[in-house]
Enzyme design. Sequence first.
Site, PDB file in Angstrom:
ATOM      1  CD1 TRP A 124      -2.069  -2.144   2.077  1.00  8.67           C
ATOM      2  CD2 TRP A 124      -2.866  -1.458   0.099  1.00  8.67           C
ATOM      3  NE1 TRP A 124      -3.040  -3.035   1.694  1.00  8.67           N
ATOM      4  CE2 TRP A 124      -3.545  -2.641   0.483  1.00  8.67           C
ATOM      5  CE3 TRP A 124      -3.204  -0.850  -1.111  1.00  8.67           C
ATOM      6  CZ2 TRP A 124      -4.541  -3.217  -0.312  1.00  8.67           C
ATOM      7  CZ3 TRP A 124      -4.203  -1.432  -1.900  1.00  8.67           C
ATOM      8  CH2 TRP A 124      -4.847  -2.602  -1.496  1.00  8.67           C
ATOM      9  CG  ASP A 178      -3.183   3.816   4.309  1.00  8.11           C
ATOM     10  OD1 ASP A 178      -4.198   3.604   5.007  1.00  8.11           O
ATOM     11  OD2 ASP A 178      -2.933   3.188   3.255  1.00  8.11           O
ATOM     12  CE  LYS A 209      -8.578  -3.281   4.258  1.00  2.03           C
ATOM     13  NZ  LYS A 209      -7.449  -2.502   3.839  1.00  2.03           N
TER      14      LYS A 209
END
Length: 361
Positions: free
Chosen positions: A102, A172, A196
Amino acid sequence: MKRVYNFSAGPSMLPEAVLRKAADEMLDYQGSGQSVMEMSHRSKVYDAIIKEAEALLREVMEIPDNYKVLFLQGGASSQFAMVPLNLMNGSGKADYVLTGQWATKAQKEAARYGEVNVVASSKDKTFTYIPKLDPATFTKDADYFHICMNNTIYGTKYHTLPETGNVPLVADISSCILSEPIDVSKFGLLYAGAQKNMGPAGLTVVIIREDLVGHARDITPTMFNYQTHVDNGSMFNTPPCYAIYIAKLVLEWIKSEFGGLDKMKEYNEKKAKILYDFLDGSKLFKGTVVPEDRSLMNVPFVTGDSDLDAAFVKAAEAAGFVNLKGHRTVGGMRASIYNAMPIEGVEKLVEFMKEFEANHQ
Ligand SMILES: *Cc1c(COP(=O)(O)O)cnc(C)c1O
């Protein structure tokens, strides 16, 4: 009805109490005669839901008043572009640390818009650690410094933050939001996909310091300009209404079950320790991450034999422990143990692993 123990990395488990409440309110939300899915986002009844969701998030995360909270769409992946489009507006430079897939995607996207400096990377060891950072190597006049706080795929987490001085720190936090307290004031901007640890897919939360809003470059699409959403209370267009409602229920659950994020963290630490302690003592299973950088949320592990890994995943699934297969780029197994995973789920998984180990010596 039988519910499984779901170790999916995302979308992932939601608290059963939240699902029950949503089911109860499905056909008639609090006497409105409609489902939250059906109501106008401009209605009074929905306005109360989105306002309450924001108020709860501010309360639970202790977000300072000089930060805006935005409920957007497009996933964390859209933030990979939105961050540079809005923030890369001074020197046109930004620092990135590569701690996984990511973080790397974020860096690649930013490189389309300006000069990106990769400060450090842990790619040399398949991202099994968080690189030590030396502020002397940071770009002094960078517009921001980007990290991926919890690396969902590789199971690492920053336990200390980079010292970026006046350069805004951007993180993030998709897979660690609400798992423990975060000092929001240390950041210029935080973003997270909700699927998540916060709610269903479709909602992306952005927490941005006020002074960073309003400097997007001219080419920025209206929908990608933070100012648009700040000016319109996340209602420039139709927001992800139902996902926001579920996130509100999740926040209510955190408050009523745990009181706040200090207790949530204690619970998550206790839960993760059960699994890490077992892995550290096991002769068959081995955690892949260096102990000092381990995540509380995502726990990758291997047997060292890919056939045996596959046999384990299959046997686990048959026993009601699902989605334990590791990410396709890593192999092995990964147990994602977000807030909604009860301690009992991890205890039972460890019992099952012990049994599997005994049968495969
Ligand atoms: C899942 C994840 C993403 C991607 O999120 P999308 O909402 O699918 O765009 C980005 N970063 C992290 C840390 C993630 O866990």
